[in-house]
Design a protein around this motif. Structure first.
Motif, PDB file in Angstrom:
ATOM      1  N   ASP A   1      58.626  40.912  -0.380  1.00  0.00           N
ATOM      2  CA  ASP A   1      60.045  40.665  -0.576  1.00  0.00           C
ATOM      3  C   ASP A   1      60.800  41.955  -0.258  1.00  0.00           C
ATOM      4  O   ASP A   1      60.624  42.974  -0.923  1.00  0.00           O
ATOM      5  N   PHE A   2      61.653  41.930   0.768  1.00  0.00           N
ATOM      6  CA  PHE A   2      62.378  43.121   1.187  1.00  0.00           C
ATOM      7  C   PHE A   2      63.717  43.284   0.470  1.00  0.00           C
ATOM      8  O   PHE A   2      64.465  44.196   0.779  1.00  0.00           O
ATOM      9  N   GLN A   3      64.021  42.405  -0.466  1.00  0.00           N
ATOM     10  CA  GLN A   3      65.287  42.522  -1.187  1.00  0.00           C
ATOM     11  C   GLN A   3      65.268  43.795  -2.038  1.00  0.00           C
ATOM     12  O   GLN A   3      64.289  44.095  -2.719  1.00  0.00           O
ATOM     13  N   ASN A   4      66.369  44.530  -1.996  1.00  0.00           N
ATOM     14  CA  ASN A   4      66.435  45.820  -2.684  1.00  0.00           C
ATOM     15  C   ASN A   4      66.665  45.646  -4.178  1.00  0.00           C
ATOM     16  O   ASN A   4      67.390  44.760  -4.608  1.00  0.00           O
ATOM     17  N   CYS A   5      66.049  46.518  -4.958  1.00  0.00           N
ATOM     18  CA  CYS A   5      66.234  46.481  -6.409  1.00  0.00           C
ATOM     19  C   CYS A   5      67.530  47.163  -6.834  1.00  0.00           C
ATOM     20  O   CYS A   5      68.008  46.955  -7.937  1.00  0.00           O
ATOM     21  N   TYR A   6      68.075  48.007  -5.985  1.00  0.00           N
ATOM     22  CA  TYR A   6      69.400  48.574  -6.250  1.00  0.00           C
ATOM     23  C   TYR A   6      69.987  49.091  -4.942  1.00  0.00           C
ATOM     24  O   TYR A   6      69.270  49.407  -3.993  1.00  0.00           O
ATOM     25  N   ILE A   7      71.313  49.132  -4.899  1.00  0.00           N
ATOM     26  CA  ILE A   7      72.042  49.617  -3.745  1.00  0.00           C
ATOM     27  C   ILE A   7      72.859  50.839  -4.176  1.00  0.00           C
ATOM     28  O   ILE A   7      73.527  50.829  -5.202  1.00  0.00           O
ATOM     29  N   LEU A   8      72.802  51.891  -3.372  1.00  0.00           N
ATOM     30  CA  LEU A   8      73.562  53.090  -3.686  1.00  0.00           C
ATOM     31  C   LEU A   8      75.057  52.876  -3.410  1.00  0.00           C
ATOM     32  O   LEU A   8      75.424  52.243  -2.422  1.00  0.00           O
ATOM     33  N   LYS A   9      75.885  53.415  -4.297  1.00  0.00           N
ATOM     34  CA  LYS A   9      77.327  53.379  -4.084  1.00  0.00           C
ATOM     35  C   LYS A   9      77.723  54.612  -3.285  1.00  0.00           C
ATOM     36  O   LYS A   9      77.378  55.726  -3.649  1.00  0.00           O
ATOM     37  N   GLU A  10      78.441  54.392  -2.196  1.00  0.00           N
ATOM     38  CA  GLU A  10      78.795  55.480  -1.293  1.00  0.00           C
ATOM     39  C   GLU A  10      80.263  55.874  -1.453  1.00  0.00           C
ATOM     40  O   GLU A  10      81.107  55.046  -1.753  1.00  0.00           O
ATOM     41  N   LYS A  11      80.536  57.162  -1.250  1.00  0.00           N
ATOM     42  CA  LYS A  11      81.900  57.677  -1.261  1.00  0.00           C
ATOM     43  C   LYS A  11      82.130  58.430   0.041  1.00  0.00           C
ATOM     44  O   LYS A  11      81.280  59.231   0.455  1.00  0.00           O
TER      45      LYS A  11
END
Length: 391
Positions: A307-317
């Motif tokens: 499963d390639f679904q990410n466990c978290y996504i980084l918030k970018e600024k």
């Protein structure tokens, strides 16, 4: 004599490259806790401390001691132009402008006579600490605590012919002479209140990763031969330095990918310890295949369905913008890890990344909680790249 001179020069250079200064408040009340907002006992109150570390690359503002329930830590990583704020069990990553929208300390309409001269109150545009400055005409020395605030970039609103004559912290007014200067040898220990891991959110991510692993299934080879066609060839250089700037490792990678990076092929110059010399991933089909290769011929050794679904996504600024690239900052909320990213999302708008938004990443610098720094630099070539995979 030359050896003695060399040793002396090395000692001087070592001192020069390890300037770490701290400013603590030298008054009768060593702990200036706001007890109306804190449930801490006497030995766990807020001890306010300001530090400038690694020759001004890192700054810590209002150091938080373990056990404090309400205080915050504000740290400025100057090279990254990033402010990191620890509040309870969360880390927030902000650009300098985002953290200090008014430029740090800003002028108010409040004034009064102090030490025989008219002084104006400058407030702080961040709630990490209740700190204000009393400013009056005078020559700025650029030393001591005033120099610390100036080096951090927080005095840009002060007129050049004005200087700080007093500081108000938690409503207590202090002369600059009350700030005691100390030197420190360990950068990491003075960043310890920022370089932390928060168990609960970290465990949540770990549980997600573990659940994904449990759902993995072996992918059985069936002798099928398929033609692979890639649009991009990506050459990357990855290096890691320790907290002292000494090289830990340096390596090069070669990856081929399709336009949206959903299918990729990593080729190794030399087989790894398991004899594997390529890794093929197909996110659309949920396949990961490893094996050996002979030029453009790929031979599967093992594979799995994942499963390639990410466990978290980084918030970018967004830190800065150029014609076709954007510089971004990001970081892990549950464990200190700071990223400075350069990404081209104009020419490569569909190129997907693992935990970041779309765009080709040409450079990524990562600072870990061990103060190790990893640098990733990539170049991309557009073409037609063909391989044959035997499953």
């Amino acid at each position: 004599m030359k050896k003695i001179l060399s040793c002396f020069l090395f000692f001087c250079v070592s001192l020069f490259y390890s300037q770490n200064k701290g400013y603590s408040i030298n008054v009768d009340h060593l702990y200036l806790a706001d007890e109306s907002k804190s449930n801490n006992n006497d030995d766990k109150k807020i001890k306010i401390k300001f530090t400038s570390l690694d020759n001004g690359n890192y700054f810590v503002f209002n150091r938080l001691l373990q056990g404090n329930k309400t205080g915050k830590v504000l740290a400025y990583f100057k090279t990254f132009n990033t402010v990191v704020i620890r509040s309870q069990n969360k880390l927030s990553y902000l650009t300098f402008k985002e953290a200090f929208p008014k430029g740090g300390f800003y002028k108010t309409t409040i004034s009064k006579t102090m030490f025989g001269q008219q002084a104006t109150l400058y407030a702080f545009d961040n709630d990490a600490l209740d700190i204000k400055l009393w400013v009056a005409p005078g020559v700025r020395t650029g030393a001591g605590f005033e120099g610390y605030l100036n080096d951090m970039g927080l005095l840009q609103n002060l007129p050049k012919n004005n200087t700080i004559i007093a500081v108000s912290i938690l409503g207590i007014e202090l002369d600059l002479a009350n700030f005691k200067e100390d030197t420190y040898s360990n950068v990491k220990s003075n960043l310890s209140d920022v370089l932390v891991s928060f168990k609960e959110p970290k465990d949540s991510v770990s549980s997600c990763v573990e659940e994904k692993k449990q759902r993995e299934k072996p992918f059985v080879a069936n002798g099928e031969k398929i033609d692979l066609l890639f649009n991009y060839k990506i050459s990357s250089k990855i290096s890691m330095k320790d907290s002292k700037g000494e090289m830990i490792f340096e390596t090069n990678t070669l990856i081929y990918s399709n336009k949206d990076n959903s299918v990729s092929l990593q080729i190794f110059d030399e087989p790894n310890p398991n004899g594997i010399s390529f890794i093929y991933t197909n996110k659309k089909l949920g396949q990961k295949i490893e094996g050996t290769h002979n030029n453009d011929k790929l031979f599967m050794e093992k594979g799995k369905l994942i499963d390639f679904q990410n466990c978290y996504i980084l918030k970018e600024k967004i830190n800065a913008k150029k014609s076709n690239s954007t510089q971004l900052i990001s970081g892990d909320e549950h464990e200190f890890k700071l990223y400075l990213i350069e990404k081209n999302d104009v020419d490569f708008p569909d190129f997907t990344n693992q935990i970041l938004s779309n765009g080709f990443i040409s450079k990524r610098i990562t600072l870990t909680k061990e103060l190790e720094m990893q640098e990733y630099i990539s170049e991309i070539e557009i073409g037609t790249y063909k391989f044959n995979l035997e499953k």
